[in-house]
Motif scaffolding. Structure first.
Motif, mmCIF file in Angstrom:
data_model
loop_
_atom_site.group_PDB
_atom_site.id
_atom_site.type_symbol
_atom_site.label_atom_id
_atom_site.label_comp_id
_atom_site.label_asym_id
_atom_site.label_seq_id
_atom_site.Cartn_x
_atom_site.Cartn_y
_atom_site.Cartn_z
ATOM 1 N N TRP A 37 25.062 -19.055 2.187
ATOM 2 C CA TRP A 37 25.287 -19.850 0.987
ATOM 3 C C TRP A 37 24.021 -20.010 0.158
ATOM 4 O O TRP A 37 24.047 -19.868 -1.062
ATOM 5 C CB TRP A 37 25.855 -21.221 1.345
ATOM 6 C CG TRP A 37 25.720 -22.202 0.213
ATOM 7 C CD1 TRP A 37 24.862 -23.257 0.123
ATOM 8 C CD2 TRP A 37 26.430 -22.174 -1.035
ATOM 9 N NE1 TRP A 37 25.000 -23.900 -1.082
ATOM 10 C CE2 TRP A 37 25.950 -23.247 -1.815
ATOM 11 C CE3 TRP A 37 27.421 -21.345 -1.559
ATOM 12 C CZ2 TRP A 37 26.436 -23.527 -3.085
ATOM 13 C CZ3 TRP A 37 27.904 -21.609 -2.844
ATOM 14 C CH2 TRP A 37 27.414 -22.693 -3.590
ATOM 15 N N GLU A 38 22.905 -20.326 0.802
ATOM 16 C CA GLU A 38 21.665 -20.547 0.068
ATOM 17 C C GLU A 38 21.249 -19.295 -0.702
ATOM 18 O O GLU A 38 20.772 -19.372 -1.839
ATOM 19 C CB GLU A 38 20.548 -20.966 1.034
ATOM 20 C CG GLU A 38 20.748 -22.343 1.658
ATOM 21 C CD GLU A 38 20.783 -23.454 0.610
ATOM 22 O OE1 GLU A 38 20.139 -23.303 -0.444
ATOM 23 O OE2 GLU A 38 21.462 -24.471 0.854
ATOM 24 N N GLN A 39 21.440 -18.147 -0.104
ATOM 25 C CA GLN A 39 21.091 -16.892 -0.780
ATOM 26 C C GLN A 39 22.023 -16.614 -1.952
ATOM 27 O O GLN A 39 21.600 -16.084 -2.975
ATOM 28 C CB GLN A 39 21.131 -15.734 0.223
ATOM 29 C CG GLN A 39 20.039 -15.808 1.282
ATOM 30 C CD GLN A 39 20.255 -14.824 2.404
ATOM 31 O OE1 GLN A 39 21.372 -14.640 2.896
ATOM 32 N NE2 GLN A 39 19.179 -14.155 2.815
ATOM 33 N N ASP A 41 23.679 -19.037 -3.684
ATOM 34 C CA ASP A 41 23.443 -20.075 -4.684
ATOM 35 C C ASP A 41 22.144 -19.849 -5.447
ATOM 36 O O ASP A 41 22.067 -20.074 -6.659
ATOM 37 C CB ASP A 41 23.428 -21.436 -4.004
ATOM 38 C CG ASP A 41 23.396 -22.582 -4.991
ATOM 39 O OD1 ASP A 41 24.130 -22.535 -5.991
ATOM 40 O OD2 ASP A 41 22.627 -23.543 -4.759
ATOM 41 N N SER A 42 21.114 -19.390 -4.748
ATOM 42 C CA SER A 42 19.793 -19.242 -5.366
ATOM 43 C C SER A 42 19.633 -17.948 -6.153
ATOM 44 O O SER A 42 18.706 -17.822 -6.955
ATOM 45 C CB SER A 42 18.712 -19.294 -4.276
ATOM 46 O OG SER A 42 18.819 -18.174 -3.413
ATOM 47 N N GLY A 43 20.492 -16.982 -5.906
ATOM 48 C CA GLY A 43 20.379 -15.717 -6.613
ATOM 49 C C GLY A 43 19.761 -14.591 -5.797
ATOM 50 O O GLY A 43 19.617 -13.478 -6.296
ATOM 51 N N VAL A 44 19.391 -14.868 -4.550
ATOM 52 C CA VAL A 44 18.854 -13.807 -3.689
ATOM 53 C C VAL A 44 19.900 -12.718 -3.482
ATOM 54 O O VAL A 44 19.593 -11.523 -3.495
ATOM 55 C CB VAL A 44 18.401 -14.385 -2.329
ATOM 56 C CG1 VAL A 44 18.047 -13.266 -1.352
ATOM 57 C CG2 VAL A 44 17.213 -15.317 -2.524
ATOM 58 N N TYR A 59 31.779 -20.513 -2.021
ATOM 59 C CA TYR A 59 30.919 -19.330 -2.023
ATOM 60 C C TYR A 59 31.378 -18.318 -3.075
ATOM 61 O O TYR A 59 30.575 -17.834 -3.883
ATOM 62 C CB TYR A 59 30.971 -18.709 -0.628
ATOM 63 C CG TYR A 59 29.991 -17.600 -0.356
ATOM 64 C CD1 TYR A 59 28.708 -17.868 0.106
ATOM 65 C CD2 TYR A 59 30.370 -16.258 -0.491
ATOM 66 C CE1 TYR A 59 27.813 -16.847 0.404
ATOM 67 C CE2 TYR A 59 29.488 -15.232 -0.200
ATOM 68 C CZ TYR A 59 28.210 -15.528 0.254
ATOM 69 O OH TYR A 59 27.336 -14.507 0.550
ATOM 70 N N ARG A 62 30.960 -19.551 -6.619
ATOM 71 C CA ARG A 62 29.563 -19.474 -7.056
ATOM 72 C C ARG A 62 29.225 -18.064 -7.504
ATOM 73 O O ARG A 62 28.533 -17.875 -8.516
ATOM 74 C CB ARG A 62 28.627 -19.909 -5.922
ATOM 75 C CG ARG A 62 27.161 -19.918 -6.321
ATOM 76 C CD ARG A 62 26.867 -21.008 -7.346
ATOM 77 N NE ARG A 62 25.510 -20.967 -7.818
ATOM 78 C CZ ARG A 62 25.145 -20.585 -9.053
ATOM 79 N NH1 ARG A 62 26.067 -20.224 -9.946
ATOM 80 N NH2 ARG A 62 23.875 -20.571 -9.407
ATOM 81 N N ARG A 66 28.168 -16.933 -11.379
ATOM 82 C CA ARG A 66 26.941 -16.214 -11.682
ATOM 83 C C ARG A 66 27.169 -15.014 -12.601
ATOM 84 O O ARG A 66 26.234 -14.555 -13.262
ATOM 85 C CB ARG A 66 26.261 -15.767 -10.380
ATOM 86 C CG ARG A 66 25.589 -16.929 -9.632
ATOM 87 C CD ARG A 66 24.920 -16.458 -8.360
ATOM 88 N NE ARG A 66 24.052 -15.311 -8.606
ATOM 89 C CZ ARG A 66 23.571 -14.511 -7.659
ATOM 90 N NH1 ARG A 66 23.896 -14.727 -6.386
ATOM 91 N NH2 ARG A 66 22.796 -13.494 -7.966
#
Length: 245
Positions: A37-39, A41-44, A59, A62, A66
């Motif tokens: 999720w963090e990847q 959400d952050s754009g990674v 997920y 999001r 984007r």
């Protein structure tokens, strides 16, 4: 060739849905990568219209956000209101909370826009408000009279055809009337997405009635096989991103 991103957390599939999708896409020869999720959400995690995204509703939403796509829950399409067997209306938490002291007026509520904010439930006393106290008064809700189902089933519809069915609640020996299901799928065909789930149940008082309709972009597999499930997810993703490709 289209590629696929599948959600993992701490190196593991989030649930059986992700594993099932991975099996299907892998067997079909898709290039697959995994991000948490963090990847996402952050754009990674690199997201583009040609990369099918598989994971929780949050997920996948999001990923769609984007690339500039917003989705809304399907819930109770107008064309299917005749299958509900009960009155449904829109309200807010402020309205529900203001009437909670009225005796003998229980109401079933679920979110309108934030469809996974909380699971729908019956509010009949002040204590029932505690678990959702954090939500603002202006939050939009669907409301209906309590309508108990003794058995609930999900039908997977892809390209206008039922491709699978799964029982998820209540008595598995009580099955809906298939003629009602066929009629609902036909009636919804003019506005339905290419892949969606339509839930029907047997009411305690008898009869087959619509529970709700769910978008197919992040719908749990509920027994749908890997190949059919991956094709189901792919079709809905392609339909959603078609507006920008």
């Amino acid at each position: 060739m289209w590629s696929v991103i599948i959600q993992k957390e701490r190196g593991e599939f989030v649930n059986a849905n992700g594993f099932n999708a991975w099996q299907g896409f892998d067997e079909r020869g898709f290039e697959i990568s995994f991000f948490d999720w963090e990847q996402m959400d952050s754009g990674v995690a690199t997201v583009d219209p040609g990369t099918i995204t598989v994971g929780s509703v949050r997920y996948v939403r999001r990923a769609l956000q984007r690339i500039g796509i917003e989705t809304m829950p399907l819930d109770y399409p107008i064309r299917l209101r005749g299958y509900l067997g009960r009155r449904i209306w829109q309200t807010t938490w402020a309205e529900v909370r203001s009437r909670i002291d009225s005796p003998g007026v229980p109401v079933f509520v679920k979110p309108v826009e934030q469809d996974k904010a909380f699971t729908g439930y019956v509010v009949s006393a002040f204590r029932d408000l505690i678990r959702t106290a954090k939500w603002p008064g202006e939050m939009k809700l669907w409301a209906s009279e309590p309508f108990p189902f003794v058995s609930e089933w999900r039908y997977f519809v892809r390209r206008g055809e039922v491709i699978g069915v799964g029982h998820y609640k209540g008595d598995p020996l009580r099955s809906p009337d298939v003629s009602v299901i066929r009629g609902a799928v036909e009636d919804y065909a003019g506005e339905a997405p290419v892949a969606y789930g339509i839930d029907f149940g047997i009411a305690a008082s008898g009869g087959t009635h619509l529970v709700e309709v769910n978008d197919g972009f992040s719908l749990g597999c509920l027994g749908l096989g890997p190949l059919a499930y991956s094709a189901f997810l792919e079709d809905r993703w392609r339909e959603l991103v078609r507006t920008i490709t």
